[in-house]
Design an enzyme around this catalytic site. Structure first.
Site, PDB file in Angstrom:
ATOM      1  N   THR A  72       0.837  -1.201   0.000  1.00  0.00           N
ATOM      2  CA  THR A  72       0.000   0.000   0.000  1.00  0.00           C
ATOM      3  C   THR A  72       0.872   1.252   0.000  1.00  0.00           C
ATOM      4  OG1 THR A  72      -1.607  -1.215   1.307  1.00  0.00           O
ATOM      5  CG2 THR A  72      -1.796   1.193   1.323  1.00  0.00           C
ATOM      6  N   GLU A  73       0.630   2.148  -0.959  1.00  0.00           N
ATOM      7  CA  GLU A  73       1.348   3.434  -1.032  1.00  0.00           C
ATOM      8  C   GLU A  73       2.865   3.268  -1.081  1.00  0.00           C
ATOM      9  OE1 GLU A  73      -0.321   6.315  -1.355  1.00  0.00           O
ATOM     10  OE2 GLU A  73      -2.292   5.380  -1.165  1.00  0.00           O
ATOM     11  N   LEU A  74       3.313   2.135  -1.615  1.00  0.00           N
ATOM     12  CA  LEU A  74       4.747   1.792  -1.715  1.00  0.00           C
ATOM     13  C   LEU A  74       5.445   1.763  -0.352  1.00  0.00           C
ATOM     14  CD1 LEU A  74       6.137   3.485  -4.985  1.00  0.00           C
ATOM     15  CD2 LEU A  74       4.989   1.303  -4.714  1.00  0.00           C
ATOM     16  N   TRP A  84       5.506   6.529  -0.874  1.00  0.00           N
ATOM     17  CA  TRP A  84       5.636   7.491  -1.975  1.00  0.00           C
ATOM     18  C   TRP A  84       4.825   8.756  -1.707  1.00  0.00           C
ATOM     19  CZ3 TRP A  84       3.088   5.288  -7.120  1.00  0.00           C
ATOM     20  CH2 TRP A  84       1.733   5.050  -6.923  1.00  0.00           C
TER      21      TRP A  84
END
Length: 400
Positions: A148-150, A300
């Site tokens: 999730t979300e890098l 990120w």
């Protein structure tokens, strides 16, 4: 062929399960939590503006270049549920892409959650659920993973490797990289068998954030100009990772973003300096240049590239800890309806809406939130969570 450098183009597809306005007086009386109207309306709009036209463009480019153009996707279980319900033609268009053999599906958490930071068992449960879902819809057996979300750390990467993944995508965050370039393959500090691909955030954000900004000194961005920047980049591989909704939704068709995406593969392939590769191909082709040490989680999001977008204030931490604290009870109950709501209530978007950051990141947060203030987001979420906790406790009492 082998001495060419590579471009890895990866898109993330997600829509949250939005909560309805849930008042204090609903607690204990009404356990339907979701804004079905908003979820359907937004999903159908994004399908029309982004998913369908962009899938068509990518399919045409893949066919035109006979296997030389390749891309990767991660598609959350949450958005697949909504597509299945409200826009099945989108799933069909992703299947068409899957059938070309030029698309890799990357695994992640089914619910786009922060489970990797909450519970190893819940993290594994959501990853396996997502794996099964990708196989069911697209016949894909993912070997690459994006959290999730890098979100990534040495420990999270290690857990991902233990689940059988060979490749993981994350952010080339400046405070982690120091002088090093994101344009190489790296490996997990604890498990050298897990190879890491790092997003080149400058070149990715030129498309994802700056493309339609008329005050940007490089506006307008053409495929030709962009290829020039790619060629100036060092290293063997440039990883361009972005939200799929960039195309046609965050950046409108009028901005020229679709024309740019039609032209880019043509320019790159005609020039001959680069191959397009998927994440798993990239880590097979290139050896890791060194281990990467990431003791604290990165992501990120925002300037800091850390997890403060979701856990940066007391509201967020309170909500996160309350939902996290229910994991054990849910495992004991193993009730399908409770599991489903538990998953959707873990979606990281709910915490994102509670973010109280200002300045440039504040604008990004404001764009995505359906609430007027972070406090409203918190109160609404906690009302829903209060009802959910009552249901869990009632179910536990019945078992006793």
């Amino acid at each position: 062929m082998e001495n060419k450098r590579s471009i890895c183009l990866y898109f993330h597809v997600h829509q949250p399960t939005r909560l309805r306005l849930y008042r204090f007086f609903d607690i204990g009386k009404d356990s339907h939590y979701y804004d079905d109207f908003a979820n359907r309306t937004i999903l159908q709009r994004v399908a029309r503006n982004c998913y369908l036209p962009m899938n068509k463009i990518l399919l045409e480019s893949i066919r035109k270049h006979k296997g030389k153009f390749r891309v990767a996707f991660s598609i959350t279980g949450t958005v697949l549920e909504q597509m299945d319900r409200y826009a099945p033609e989108v799933i069909e268009s992703f299947r068409e892409l899957a059938d070309t053999g030029c698309v890799e599906f990357v695994c992640e958490t089914y619910y786009h959650s922060l489970a990797s930071m909450a519970s190893p068992a819940e993290f594994k449960h959501q990853v396996l659920k997502q794996k099964e879902t990708l196989e069911k819809f697209f016949g894909a057996k993912p070997t690459a993973f994006r959290n999730t979300e890098l979100i990534y750390s040495d420990a999270i990467g290690s857990a991902v490797y233990e689940m059988g993944f060979k490749t993981m995508l994350t952010e080339g965050a400046r405070h982690i990289m120091g002088w090093r370039s994101p344009n190489h393959v790296y490996e997990n500090d604890l498990k050298p068998g897990l190879k890491l691909l790092l997003r080149n955030y400058r070149l990715s954000d030129d498309i994802a954030f700056r493309f339609d900004d008329r005050s940007w000194s490089e506006w307008p961005l053409t495929a030709e100009k962009y290829l020039g920047w790619l060629k100036e980049a060092d290293g063997e591989i440039v990883n361009l990772f972005m939200d799929y909704e960039t195309f046609g939704e965050h950046r409108s068709a009028e901005s020229g973003i679709f024309d740019f995406m039609k032209a880019l593969p043509d320019q790159v392939i005609a020039d001959g300096s680069f191959n397009f590769v998927t994440p798993s191909q990239a880590t097979k082709r290139y050896k890791a240049v060194s281990p990467l040490s990431v003791p604290e989680p990165i992501s990120w999001a925002d300037e800091e590239r850390d997890v403060t977008a979701w856990l940066g204030n007391e509201l967020q931490q309170d909500a996160f800890n309350k939902i996290k604290g229910l994991t054990e009870k849910l495992s004991i109950l193993n009730d399908a309806s409770l599991w489903n709501d538990f998953g959707h209530l873990q979606e990281s978007d709910h915490l994102y809406y509670m973010c109280t950051k200002f300045f440039s990141d504040g604008e990004v947060h404001k764009y995505f939130t359906p609430y007027d203030t972070p406090y409203e987001a918190f109160i609404n979420y906690m009302n829903v969570l209060s009802d959910f906790i009552i249901r869990v406790n009632d179910a536990m009492a019945e078992r006793a």
